[in-house]
Motif scaffolding. Sequence first.
Motif, mmCIF file in Angstrom:
data_model
loop_
_atom_site.group_PDB
_atom_site.id
_atom_site.type_symbol
_atom_site.label_atom_id
_atom_site.label_comp_id
_atom_site.label_asym_id
_atom_site.label_seq_id
_atom_site.Cartn_x
_atom_site.Cartn_y
_atom_site.Cartn_z
ATOM 1 N N ARG A 141 -4.228 5.347 -8.079
ATOM 2 C CA ARG A 141 -5.484 5.183 -8.822
ATOM 3 C C ARG A 141 -5.252 5.240 -10.325
ATOM 4 N NH1 ARG A 141 -8.100 9.186 -4.364
ATOM 5 N NH2 ARG A 141 -8.756 7.569 -2.874
ATOM 6 N N LEU A 146 -3.477 -0.763 -6.107
ATOM 7 C CA LEU A 146 -4.462 -0.742 -5.035
ATOM 8 C C LEU A 146 -3.847 -1.034 -3.669
ATOM 9 C CD1 LEU A 146 -7.506 -2.550 -6.714
ATOM 10 C CD2 LEU A 146 -7.151 -0.103 -6.351
ATOM 11 N N GLU A 168 -13.803 2.120 2.673
ATOM 12 C CA GLU A 168 -13.263 2.055 1.315
ATOM 13 C C GLU A 168 -12.153 1.010 1.220
ATOM 14 O OE1 GLU A 168 -11.239 4.980 -2.075
ATOM 15 O OE2 GLU A 168 -11.999 5.836 -0.195
ATOM 16 N N THR A 223 -11.748 -1.748 3.106
ATOM 17 C CA THR A 223 -12.255 -3.120 3.229
ATOM 18 C C THR A 223 -13.167 -3.505 2.073
ATOM 19 O OG1 THR A 223 -14.069 -2.332 4.641
ATOM 20 C CG2 THR A 223 -12.089 -3.109 5.743
ATOM 21 N N ARG A 224 -13.742 -2.527 1.401
ATOM 22 C CA ARG A 224 -14.678 -2.810 0.310
ATOM 23 C C ARG A 224 -14.010 -3.637 -0.791
ATOM 24 N NH1 ARG A 224 -16.096 2.211 -0.883
ATOM 25 N NH2 ARG A 224 -17.531 2.251 0.894
ATOM 26 N N TRP A 225 -12.732 -3.320 -1.082
ATOM 27 C CA TRP A 225 -12.054 -4.117 -2.103
ATOM 28 C C TRP A 225 -11.103 -5.148 -1.501
ATOM 29 C CZ3 TRP A 225 -6.788 -4.381 -2.527
ATOM 30 C CH2 TRP A 225 -6.031 -3.376 -1.886
ATOM 31 N N ALA A 226 -10.590 -4.864 -0.295
ATOM 32 C CA ALA A 226 -9.621 -5.792 0.300
ATOM 33 C C ALA A 226 -10.278 -7.081 0.786
ATOM 34 C CB ALA A 226 -8.889 -5.109 1.453
ATOM 35 N N PRO A 257 -13.121 -8.867 -0.298
ATOM 36 C CA PRO A 257 -13.397 -9.894 -1.308
ATOM 37 C C PRO A 257 -12.143 -10.435 -1.986
ATOM 38 C CG PRO A 257 -14.071 -7.729 -2.101
ATOM 39 C CD PRO A 257 -13.748 -7.574 -0.649
ATOM 40 N N ASN A 258 -11.080 -9.632 -1.984
ATOM 41 C CA ASN A 258 -9.818 -10.074 -2.594
ATOM 42 C C ASN A 258 -8.847 -10.686 -1.584
ATOM 43 O OD1 ASN A 258 -9.921 -9.157 -5.543
ATOM 44 N ND2 ASN A 258 -10.574 -7.318 -4.467
#
Length: 219
Positions: free
Chosen positions: A129, A134, A163, A165-168, A170-171
């Motif tokens: 972090r 990430l 947590e 999947t929240r960033w993985a 969309p990316n």
Amino acid sequence: MAYVRNTLAHQDEKRCRTHRPEFLVLLGSSFVEPARLAVSTLGRLDAAVAGIGEQFDHAHIVRIAIAATYADRLAGCRAALEKVVEHGRAGGTITSAIEAFVLLGYDCAMTGEWDRVQPMTDEGLTLTRRYGYLLLGGLLQFQRAYVAAARGDEEIVNALTDEMTRWAAPNRVGLVLHYAAHAKTLTALGRGDFEAAYRHAAAVCTPTPFRATHPTPCG
């Protein structure tokens, strides 16, 4: 001219195959396709693991440890990986230190040393972090989720995988999405919900028949 370019390209490709670094050979067999290819390089992998404590190149230590992961040789890399972690704590290479946390955490998770996973991932996640790693952070979160799933703590699994999947998602970071689905699959299996387990697994891989193989014990 095209003929000359093609000839030179072929020679370069042949030279690369002939002079590949040892760690690439090991990664290509025991990590990328361990079921089919690991047995052909196990002797070389064992030699690399046996000599890992003599290495001063921390990136090389990490590469050998990655190659050892799916061939069940990671325990032999622990002392060297802990040295990489200590170097990172003292202000050394952060990337290698985080990778070492990932590998040590994975080994603890897979060998049942679950109480060690939490403090190890705590320290590793603090670094990811702080420095923006990430992807490596997602791998550490999976280790927590894996242990929580094995212990039947569905609330923690859901929080961690949400947590991840929240960033993985969309990316389009497929690796982290696969690990999140893995943890959810284990959780569903633990409560006997086999349809949900199948649904989570099928979300990240297409169900197909296994090819015929002739497994060889790794020793």
